[in-house]
Design an enzyme around this catalytic site. Sequence first.
Site, mmCIF file in Angstrom:
data_model
loop_
_atom_site.group_PDB
_atom_site.id
_atom_site.type_symbol
_atom_site.label_atom_id
_atom_site.label_comp_id
_atom_site.label_asym_id
_atom_site.label_seq_id
_atom_site.Cartn_x
_atom_site.Cartn_y
_atom_site.Cartn_z
ATOM 1 N N LEU A 92 16.738 -41.170 54.597
ATOM 2 C CA LEU A 92 16.225 -40.819 53.265
ATOM 3 C C LEU A 92 14.699 -40.832 53.228
ATOM 4 O O LEU A 92 14.084 -40.897 52.161
ATOM 5 C CB LEU A 92 16.822 -41.742 52.198
ATOM 6 C CG LEU A 92 18.346 -41.644 52.064
ATOM 7 C CD1 LEU A 92 18.861 -42.573 50.972
ATOM 8 C CD2 LEU A 92 18.793 -40.209 51.768
ATOM 9 N N ALA A 97 7.694 -41.585 53.694
ATOM 10 C CA ALA A 97 7.174 -42.088 52.412
ATOM 11 C C ALA A 97 6.095 -43.150 52.637
ATOM 12 O O ALA A 97 5.079 -43.183 51.931
ATOM 13 C CB ALA A 97 8.326 -42.653 51.569
ATOM 14 N N ASP A 134 10.001 -33.582 56.147
ATOM 15 C CA ASP A 134 10.103 -34.913 55.532
ATOM 16 C C ASP A 134 8.823 -35.293 54.798
ATOM 17 O O ASP A 134 8.836 -35.607 53.607
ATOM 18 C CB ASP A 134 10.366 -35.982 56.605
ATOM 19 C CG ASP A 134 11.816 -36.046 57.015
ATOM 20 O OD1 ASP A 134 12.558 -35.117 56.679
ATOM 21 O OD2 ASP A 134 12.189 -37.027 57.681
HETATM 22 O O1 PMV Z 1 16.289 -38.224 59.988
HETATM 23 P P1 PMV Z 1 15.735 -37.318 58.950
HETATM 24 O O2 PMV Z 1 16.476 -37.215 57.686
HETATM 25 O O3 PMV Z 1 14.316 -37.606 58.684
HETATM 26 O O4 PMV Z 1 15.870 -35.854 59.593
HETATM 27 C C1 PMV Z 1 14.801 -35.054 59.881
HETATM 28 C C2 PMV Z 1 15.184 -33.628 59.788
HETATM 29 C C3 PMV Z 1 15.346 -32.902 61.100
HETATM 30 O O5 PMV Z 1 15.472 -31.532 60.756
HETATM 31 C C4 PMV Z 1 16.589 -33.350 61.842
HETATM 32 C C5 PMV Z 1 14.132 -33.097 62.013
HETATM 33 C C6 PMV Z 1 12.858 -32.436 61.495
HETATM 34 O O6 PMV Z 1 11.798 -32.794 62.018
HETATM 35 O O7 PMV Z 1 12.911 -31.552 60.634
#
Ligand code: PMV
Length: 300
Positions: A92, A97, A134
């Site tokens: 999440l 963050a 993210d």
């Molecule tokens: O683990 P999470 O929710 O932060 O996944 C990151 C998202 C991915 O697409 C798997 C990796 C990325 O860098 O975008």
Amino acid sequence: MTVGYGKVILFGEHAVVHGQPALAAALDVRVQVERATTATEHRVTLEPGATAFEPRDGSRLGEALEQLLAAAGNPVPQSIALASTVPVGAGLGSSAAMAVALARTYRPGAPTEEILACARAWECVFHSNPSGVDHTTSALGGVIHFVRDGGPHFRRVSIPPLPLVIAQMEPGADTGRMVDGVRDRLLRRPGPMHAALQLLGACAREAERALVAGDIEAVGELMDIAHGGLMSIGVSTPGLDRGCAVARAAGAAGAKLTGAGGGGCIIAACAGQDVSSVATALDGAGAVQVLATHAGVSAP
Ligand code: PMV
């Protein structure tokens, strides 16, 4: 306020690393700076858990802080106390963050691009090839359409609040390891893997229209299709598949894993009246934690 938001990826995880679009939503959970005072050495503490870290302390958080400080132009040392309501290790966005909250403290008033560059330096310590979705969502809030290639390019998408149940079914896996696993399967099976990544991108494109229209049934159906694609690329688990099945049986319009997979969370799109029954069913099915929320309402 010096905050970074938690997030869920609604559509396009993993595919976004390979050039497809993603849609992510900030959540109403956050990392917030409680106190920042000039000090002789850099030091950060995080509540809950009383985690403390500093550059060169041998921890990954310490290394991430060192990289962030370098990207921020090595600002004067501060002692910073962070408070977080973002669940850790659930996909999440707790790491992103923290990065955004710290970058905003070291570079007060800096343009978003600079905050994102600092947060990226931090995120690269945890996985070498982050798409950026993210920390971009964590910094901007709201719902974000994100494409990595040629940019990155991102923009806010304005949607009516989307009733969403988020359930952590099991401990999350290491994002870098999951991203590497997808890359390895792509090298072994380029044809089918390319098709699966395109399917995930197509779901994200169509979901944007459905989200803007507030068409929750369509969003749910696209989540079901996307979950099938995520199974194909090897990032689901029996626990995540079961969580999606439980959510659908309890009346969700559709469900999928969210984030890196290999464990962690599922999300279920629900028509308003189904939120509590879906949340109760997931709780009864052994979810570690369940959050009934609305995506698209937490723009700072
Ligand atoms: O683990 P999470 O929710 O932060 O996944 C990151 C998202 C991915 O697409 C798997 C990796 C990325 O860098 O975008």
